[in-house]
Design a protein around this motif. Structure first.
Motif, PDB file in Angstrom:
ATOM      1  N   SER A   1      32.855 -91.755 -21.688  1.00 54.69           N
ATOM      2  CA  SER A   1      32.964 -92.489 -22.956  1.00 54.69           C
ATOM      3  C   SER A   1      33.812 -91.718 -23.955  1.00 54.69           C
ATOM      4  CB  SER A   1      31.571 -92.751 -23.536  1.00 54.69           C
ATOM      5  OG  SER A   1      30.793 -93.540 -22.669  1.00 54.69           O
TER       6      SER A   1
ATOM      7  N   MET B   1      29.990 -97.955 -19.134  1.00 58.37           N
ATOM      8  CA  MET B   1      29.798 -96.701 -18.398  1.00 58.37           C
ATOM      9  C   MET B   1      28.353 -96.547 -17.919  1.00 58.37           C
ATOM     10  SD  MET B   1      32.734 -95.478 -18.206  1.00 58.37           S
ATOM     11  CE  MET B   1      33.312 -97.191 -18.255  1.00 58.37           C
ATOM     12  N   VAL B   2      27.409 -96.960 -18.754  1.00 61.19           N
ATOM     13  CA  VAL B   2      25.994 -96.893 -18.357  1.00 61.19           C
ATOM     14  C   VAL B   2      25.735 -97.809 -17.165  1.00 61.19           C
ATOM     15  CG1 VAL B   2      23.632 -97.414 -19.072  1.00 61.19           C
ATOM     16  CG2 VAL B   2      25.158 -96.228 -20.636  1.00 61.19           C
TER      17      VAL B   2
ATOM     18  N   VAL C   1      30.541 -97.762 -23.967  1.00 62.71           N
ATOM     19  CA  VAL C   1      29.356 -97.009 -23.538  1.00 62.71           C
ATOM     20  C   VAL C   1      28.490 -97.838 -22.601  1.00 62.71           C
ATOM     21  CG1 VAL C   1      27.222 -95.919 -24.324  1.00 62.71           C
ATOM     22  CG2 VAL C   1      29.335 -95.552 -25.598  1.00 62.71           C
TER      23      VAL C   1
ATOM     24  N   VAL D   1      27.942 -90.344 -18.562  1.00 59.85           N
ATOM     25  CA  VAL D   1      28.276 -91.398 -19.529  1.00 59.85           C
ATOM     26  C   VAL D   1      28.985 -90.802 -20.738  1.00 59.85           C
ATOM     27  CG1 VAL D   1      27.315 -93.127 -21.104  1.00 59.85           C
ATOM     28  CG2 VAL D   1      26.376 -92.889 -18.803  1.00 59.85           C
TER      29      VAL D   1
ATOM     30  N   SER E   1      22.920 -87.907 -15.679  1.00 55.41           N
ATOM     31  CA  SER E   1      23.314 -89.312 -15.909  1.00 55.41           C
ATOM     32  C   SER E   1      23.901 -89.470 -17.304  1.00 55.41           C
ATOM     33  CB  SER E   1      22.096 -90.231 -15.753  1.00 55.41           C
ATOM     34  OG  SER E   1      21.543 -90.130 -14.464  1.00 55.41           O
ATOM     35  N   THR E   2      23.216 -88.894 -18.287  1.00 53.79           N
ATOM     36  CA  THR E   2      23.702 -88.972 -19.670  1.00 53.79           C
ATOM     37  C   THR E   2      25.008 -88.216 -19.827  1.00 53.79           C
ATOM     38  OG1 THR E   2      21.399 -89.081 -20.439  1.00 53.79           O
ATOM     39  CG2 THR E   2      23.078 -88.556 -22.081  1.00 53.79           C
TER      40      THR E   2
ATOM     41  N   VAL F   1      27.079 -96.123 -14.009  1.00 54.48           N
ATOM     42  CA  VAL F   1      26.201 -95.021 -13.603  1.00 54.48           C
ATOM     43  C   VAL F   1      24.905 -95.552 -13.010  1.00 54.48           C
ATOM     44  CG1 VAL F   1      24.790 -93.108 -14.468  1.00 54.48           C
ATOM     45  CG2 VAL F   1      27.163 -93.332 -15.207  1.00 54.48           C
TER      46      VAL F   1
END
Length: 243
Positions: free
Chosen positions: A52, A79-80, A76, A48, A44-45, A83
């Motif tokens: 980004s 995008m989070v 950011v 992002v 997940s990170t 997700v």
């Protein structure tokens, strides 16, 4: 080495965000109860971070310097949100396991560290590979910590039993204190074998890391503070005598 490949190796080994840079400790300690949780949080990170980095690198020449941080936060956070919604829709089990830590990716210092120190200053291609490298390095670290905790705390890895039936799980390792214990043990091993780490002064100095040696740094800061305080006291005493 090819400069794009170098960005991958950099994130995985040279400047691994967890084991070398010691960044993103909150999700690292919170979600690594199992290896599967580590994969979920890490990927997940990574998603992002990659998107980004690419967007900010593409717009870097059009973002005013004075308001760059609000721009970064909006990108950011957007995008989070994307997700998070995708995980809720297609991976509800992962969403339930990670909970609040998915939206908290928006304040992960790894994300802002890379977009500020790298993506805002480099091309789209390099920023893309930097995001992939850092994201994979973060994911690998989370999986290793999660697997270690799960193995000791439940006798399984990825829900596959590796320990014999007679093994008595050490439940503390899948609880909050276990995260600190495992991270401390892994850091101690790094220091023992003189591996690059921000805790032993051998991390590569960069815009994101001071190079470690925290104890020496603290001593220098204390000495500097003490000297400043002494100088201030002397100046005050001189002023009093003059008066």
């Amino acid at each position: 080495m090819n400069k794009y490949l170098d960005r991958l190796v950099n994130g995985l080994f040279k400047e691994n965000p967890i084991f070398v840079m010691m960044l993103g400790m909150c999700p690292t300690l919170a979600v690594t109860k199992s290896a599967m949780n580590g994969i979920g949080m890490g990927l997940s990170t990574t998603a992002v971070l990659i998107v980004s980095n690419v967007i900010i690198a593409a717009l870097r020449k059009h973002i005013p310097e004075k308001v760059r941080m609000p721009y970064f936060i909006v990108i950011v956070a957007s995008m989070v949100t994307v997700v998070e919604l995708l995980i809720k829709a297609y991976l509800p089990d992962v969403n339930e396991a990670l909970g609040i830590y998915i939206p908290l990716i928006v304040v992960n210092c790894i994300i802002f560290g890379r977009v500020e120190a790298y993506a805002a200053k480099n091309s789209v291609g390099l920023s893309l590979f930097d995001g992939i490298g850092m994201g994979l390095g973060f994911t690998v670290a989370l999986v290793l910590i999660g697997a270690f905790r799960e193995l000791l705390g439940a006798g399984t890895v990825f829900n596959i039993r590796l320990m014999p039936e007679s093994y008595e799980p050490i439940s503390i390792f899948v609880q909050a204190p276990g995260a600190f214990l495992v991270l401390a043990m892994l850091t101690a091993l790094q220091n023992k074998f003189k591996l690059p780490s921000a805790t032993n002064g051998t991390a590569k100095k960069s815009e994101l890391a001071c190079g470690g040696d925290c104890a020496h740094c603290s001593a220098e800061r204390f000495a500097s503070f003490h000297n400043s305080a002494s100088d201030s006291s002397i100046k005050k005493e001189s002023i009093r005598k003059e008066d």
